[in-house]
Design a protein around this motif. Structure first.
Motif, mmCIF file in Angstrom:
data_model
loop_
_atom_site.group_PDB
_atom_site.id
_atom_site.type_symbol
_atom_site.label_atom_id
_atom_site.label_comp_id
_atom_site.label_asym_id
_atom_site.label_seq_id
_atom_site.Cartn_x
_atom_site.Cartn_y
_atom_site.Cartn_z
ATOM 1 N N ILE A 119 0.841 -1.198 0.000
ATOM 2 C CA ILE A 119 0.000 0.000 0.000
ATOM 3 C C ILE A 119 0.877 1.249 0.000
ATOM 4 C CG2 ILE A 119 -1.631 1.382 1.361
ATOM 5 C CD1 ILE A 119 -2.859 -1.309 2.305
ATOM 6 N N PHE A 120 1.891 1.268 0.847
ATOM 7 C CA PHE A 120 2.781 2.427 0.947
ATOM 8 C C PHE A 120 3.457 2.725 -0.393
ATOM 9 C CE2 PHE A 120 7.032 4.179 1.764
ATOM 10 C CZ PHE A 120 6.683 5.373 2.381
ATOM 11 N N LEU A 121 4.022 1.702 -1.013
ATOM 12 C CA LEU A 121 4.718 1.915 -2.287
ATOM 13 C C LEU A 121 3.753 2.298 -3.410
ATOM 14 C CD1 LEU A 121 7.401 -0.925 -2.123
ATOM 15 C CD2 LEU A 121 7.730 1.542 -1.778
ATOM 16 N N SER A 122 2.558 1.730 -3.390
ATOM 17 C CA SER A 122 1.550 2.101 -4.390
ATOM 18 C C SER A 122 1.155 3.564 -4.245
ATOM 19 C CB SER A 122 0.302 1.227 -4.253
ATOM 20 O OG SER A 122 0.588 -0.094 -4.606
ATOM 21 N N VAL A 123 0.968 3.994 -3.017
ATOM 22 C CA VAL A 123 0.589 5.388 -2.764
ATOM 23 C C VAL A 123 1.727 6.332 -3.160
ATOM 24 C CG1 VAL A 123 0.102 7.036 -0.900
ATOM 25 C CG2 VAL A 123 -1.166 4.884 -1.035
ATOM 26 N N ILE B 84 5.740 -2.726 -9.469
ATOM 27 C CA ILE B 84 5.976 -1.286 -9.606
ATOM 28 C C ILE B 84 6.810 -0.986 -10.845
ATOM 29 C CG2 ILE B 84 7.117 0.706 -8.542
ATOM 30 C CD1 ILE B 84 6.216 -0.470 -5.833
ATOM 31 N N GLY B 85 7.830 -1.783 -11.088
ATOM 32 C CA GLY B 85 8.675 -1.569 -12.268
ATOM 33 C C GLY B 85 7.897 -1.682 -13.568
ATOM 34 N N ILE B 86 7.084 -2.696 -13.673
ATOM 35 C CA ILE B 86 6.276 -2.872 -14.893
ATOM 36 C C ILE B 86 5.255 -1.746 -15.023
ATOM 37 C CG2 ILE B 86 4.563 -4.372 -16.000
ATOM 38 C CD1 ILE B 86 6.249 -6.749 -14.946
ATOM 39 N N THR B 87 4.689 -1.308 -13.907
ATOM 40 C CA THR B 87 3.749 -0.197 -13.933
ATOM 41 C C THR B 87 4.424 1.062 -14.469
ATOM 42 O OG1 THR B 87 2.565 -1.131 -12.054
ATOM 43 C CG2 THR B 87 2.188 1.189 -12.512
ATOM 44 N N ILE B 88 5.621 1.341 -13.999
ATOM 45 C CA ILE B 88 6.368 2.518 -14.460
ATOM 46 C C ILE B 88 6.691 2.396 -15.943
ATOM 47 C CG2 ILE B 88 8.578 3.732 -14.243
ATOM 48 C CD1 ILE B 88 8.413 3.072 -11.193
ATOM 49 N N ILE B 89 7.147 1.236 -16.366
ATOM 50 C CA ILE B 89 7.474 1.024 -17.784
ATOM 51 C C ILE B 89 6.245 1.259 -18.657
ATOM 52 C CG2 ILE B 89 8.103 -0.738 -19.497
ATOM 53 C CD1 ILE B 89 10.023 -1.877 -17.290
ATOM 54 N N PHE B 90 5.108 0.723 -18.260
ATOM 55 C CA PHE B 90 3.882 0.909 -19.034
ATOM 56 C C PHE B 90 3.488 2.385 -19.089
ATOM 57 C CE2 PHE B 90 3.549 -3.518 -19.373
ATOM 58 C CZ PHE B 90 2.434 -3.889 -20.101
ATOM 59 N N GLY B 91 3.682 3.122 -17.997
ATOM 60 C CA GLY B 91 3.403 4.555 -18.005
ATOM 61 C C GLY B 91 4.257 5.277 -19.026
ATOM 62 N N PHE B 92 5.540 4.926 -19.087
ATOM 63 C CA PHE B 92 6.422 5.523 -20.095
ATOM 64 C C PHE B 92 6.003 5.133 -21.505
ATOM 65 C CE2 PHE B 92 9.541 6.262 -16.639
ATOM 66 C CZ PHE B 92 9.812 7.601 -16.911
ATOM 67 N N HIS C 252 -1.841 7.523 -17.487
ATOM 68 C CA HIS C 252 -2.652 6.926 -16.425
ATOM 69 C C HIS C 252 -3.234 5.582 -16.858
ATOM 70 C CE1 HIS C 252 -3.132 9.989 -13.150
ATOM 71 N NE2 HIS C 252 -2.393 10.633 -14.027
ATOM 72 N N ASN C 253 -3.800 5.539 -18.051
ATOM 73 C CA ASN C 253 -4.414 4.297 -18.519
ATOM 74 C C ASN C 253 -3.382 3.183 -18.689
ATOM 75 O OD1 ASN C 253 -6.938 5.461 -18.515
ATOM 76 N ND2 ASN C 253 -6.866 5.994 -20.673
ATOM 77 N N PHE C 254 -2.247 3.515 -19.306
ATOM 78 C CA PHE C 254 -1.219 2.497 -19.519
ATOM 79 C C PHE C 254 -0.619 2.033 -18.195
ATOM 80 C CE2 PHE C 254 -1.643 3.295 -23.911
ATOM 81 C CZ PHE C 254 -0.958 2.312 -24.597
ATOM 82 N N SER C 255 -0.400 2.952 -17.261
ATOM 83 C CA SER C 255 0.176 2.515 -15.985
ATOM 84 C C SER C 255 -0.823 1.687 -15.182
ATOM 85 C CB SER C 255 0.702 3.696 -15.174
ATOM 86 O OG SER C 255 -0.316 4.570 -14.795
ATOM 87 N N ASN C 256 -2.108 1.986 -15.304
ATOM 88 C CA ASN C 256 -3.108 1.141 -14.639
ATOM 89 C C ASN C 256 -3.079 -0.272 -15.216
ATOM 90 O OD1 ASN C 256 -3.893 3.313 -13.095
ATOM 91 N ND2 ASN C 256 -5.664 3.798 -14.341
ATOM 92 N N PHE C 257 -3.014 -0.369 -16.534
ATOM 93 C CA PHE C 257 -2.915 -1.676 -17.179
ATOM 94 C C PHE C 257 -1.595 -2.352 -16.801
ATOM 95 C CE2 PHE C 257 -1.938 -4.347 -20.948
ATOM 96 C CZ PHE C 257 -2.965 -5.259 -20.790
ATOM 97 N N GLY C 258 -0.530 -1.563 -16.723
ATOM 98 C CA GLY C 258 0.771 -2.098 -16.325
ATOM 99 C C GLY C 258 0.753 -2.673 -14.919
ATOM 100 N N GLY C 259 -0.022 -2.061 -14.035
ATOM 101 C CA GLY C 259 -0.158 -2.599 -12.679
ATOM 102 C C GLY C 259 -0.762 -3.986 -12.686
ATOM 103 N N ILE C 260 -1.761 -4.179 -13.536
ATOM 104 C CA ILE C 260 -2.399 -5.500 -13.640
ATOM 105 C C ILE C 260 -1.427 -6.525 -14.219
ATOM 106 C CG2 ILE C 260 -4.251 -6.787 -14.783
ATOM 107 C CD1 ILE C 260 -5.876 -4.102 -14.642
#
Length: 172
Positions: free
Chosen positions: A15-19, A107-115, A151-159
């Protein structure tokens, strides 16, 4: 009992890292398109009650509010899933280490997808927003679109990251 305490720890860390990720993303993307926040997210999170009203509040507080409430729940979900799957380890320290690795994979994949979302929007800056059907007029469409894609890509990246992180725990 030690495994349960490690599970709770993993959930709180997740939760902390997600926030932290959500707040950081919002501080960065608010510089790209403040309009995305004032006309869309601030309204969705109850900070503004009218699309056309000018935002005169505290940006820092508003971005922290949006960043927190848009990501804490995913941290909870990811922490629970990774924590429960990680309970297969007999050693609590190994369990914690492997779960932390998986959280950083998410988190890494989420960041990559955001980029990637940013890159796609940057490569196609003339893309107009036609299908959003918003009840307001978007002044800076290219910037709004960039932030929307991030936002959309990083949300998908989180999944995707959660799926890969979970498989990482299963295979080890």
């Amino acid at each position: 009992m030690k495994k349960i305490s490690k599970l709770v720890l993993i959930v709180f860390i997740s939760i902390f890292l997600s926030v932290i990720y959500g707040i950081t993303r919002d501080f960065i993307t608010a510089k790209i398109s403040p309009e995305f926040y004032t006309k869309f997210l601030f309204f969705n999170f109850g900070i503004l009650d009218d699309y056309e009203r000018t935002f005169s509040g505290n940006w820092t507080f508003a971005l922290i509010w949006v960043g927190f409430f848009s990501t804490w729940w995913f941290g909870l979900l990811a922490g629970l899933i990774l924590g429960i799957v990680g309970m297969k380890y007999s050693d609590e320290n190994q369990m914690l280490n492997e779960e932390l690795k998986s959280i950083f994979i998410v988190i890494g994949i989420t960041i990559i997808f955001g980029f990637v979302g940013y890159g796609i929007a940057e490569l196609n800056p003339s893309e107009t927003i036609k299908n959003y059907n918003f009840p307001f007029r978007i002044e800076h469409k290219a910037e709004f679109n960039k932030v929307s894609k991030i936002h959309n890509f990083s949300n998908f990246g989180g999944i995707v990251g959660l799926i890969i992180g979970t498989f990482n725990l299963i295979k080890n």
